[in-house]
Write a protein that holds these residues in place. Sequence first.
Motif, short mmCIF file in Angstrom:
data_model
loop_
_atom_site.label_atom_id
_atom_site.label_comp_id
_atom_site.label_asym_id
_atom_site.label_seq_id
_atom_site.Cartn_x
_atom_site.Cartn_y
_atom_site.Cartn_z
N ALA A 23 0.84 -1.20 0.00
CA ALA A 23 0.00 0.00 0.00
C ALA A 23 0.88 1.25 0.00
N LYS A 24 0.57 2.18 -0.88
CA LYS A 24 1.32 3.45 -1.03
C LYS A 24 2.80 3.23 -1.34
N SER A 25 3.11 2.09 -1.99
CA SER A 25 4.51 1.79 -2.31
C SER A 25 4.91 2.35 -3.66
N LEU A 26 6.17 2.75 -3.72
CA LEU A 26 6.82 3.12 -4.96
C LEU A 26 7.96 2.13 -5.15
N VAL A 27 7.87 1.31 -6.19
CA VAL A 27 8.86 0.28 -6.46
C VAL A 27 9.70 0.69 -7.65
N PHE A 28 11.01 0.66 -7.50
CA PHE A 28 11.92 0.88 -8.62
C PHE A 28 12.22 -0.50 -9.21
N VAL A 29 11.86 -0.70 -10.48
CA VAL A 29 12.05 -1.99 -11.13
C VAL A 29 13.49 -2.08 -11.63
N CYS A 30 14.20 -3.06 -11.11
CA CYS A 30 15.61 -3.27 -11.48
C CYS A 30 15.74 -4.25 -12.63
N GLU A 31 14.83 -5.19 -12.71
CA GLU A 31 14.90 -6.20 -13.77
C GLU A 31 13.50 -6.66 -14.11
N HIS A 32 13.23 -6.76 -15.42
CA HIS A 32 11.93 -7.25 -15.88
C HIS A 32 12.17 -7.99 -17.19
N GLY A 33 11.76 -9.24 -17.21
CA GLY A 33 11.97 -10.04 -18.41
C GLY A 33 11.16 -11.30 -18.38
N GLU A 34 11.55 -12.23 -19.21
CA GLU A 34 10.79 -13.47 -19.36
C GLU A 34 10.75 -14.31 -18.10
N HIS A 35 11.69 -14.07 -17.17
CA HIS A 35 11.72 -14.86 -15.92
C HIS A 35 11.01 -14.17 -14.77
N GLY A 36 10.53 -12.95 -14.98
CA GLY A 36 9.81 -12.25 -13.94
C GLY A 36 10.32 -10.83 -13.73
N THR A 37 9.96 -10.28 -12.58
CA THR A 37 10.24 -8.89 -12.27
C THR A 37 10.85 -8.81 -10.88
#
Length: 186
Positions: A23-37
């Motif tokens: 809730a109310k989180s801000l997530v910085f995505v470091c990796e996103h690909g065919e194996h997940g996030t």
Amino acid sequence: MESLSLSNHFLIAMPNMADPLFAKSLVFVCEHGEHGTMGVIVNKPSGLVMAQLFDQIDLPLQDDSLKAAPVFFGGPVQPDRGFVLHQPAGSWQSSLLVTEEIALTTSKDVLQAVSEGRGPGTLLISLGYASWTAGQIEDEIGENAWLTVPARADIIFSLPAEERYDAAMALLGFDPALLSGDIGHA
């Protein structure tokens, strides 16, 4: 159809997110690909400050300006392990290069360098990270759980934690009060 990479993007929890961890989180995505996030929550201080963390790992923290800096709750996966999000990327033993300038490092050599005053110029230390299996974050976005926007380093490294969520939301260019948690299907 070409798939979209969410690396170097923010995941912004919708205002109606019920999960208390996100809730109310801000997530910085470091990796996103065919194996997940994989990403790090960048706006939830853990209650621990860097001086306490460095005491726990038996490293003296020389830089007084870092001693009161918060250690963040990065997510529910491996909450007993430290993750250092930093710029410049540098060359550390175990780093995931997110951009040319930003990396996520899990090896102790970066913490040793920080303790000696020769670490990265800007950093955020978290305990734990957030992770989703392949296709899971796309499903959650489709279910109206998250908004996405390209990330900006100044929001992560320059703003106080309590201002980061709203600053990322402002990047979308509309009033979040207008959002609905309902999913529409045509």
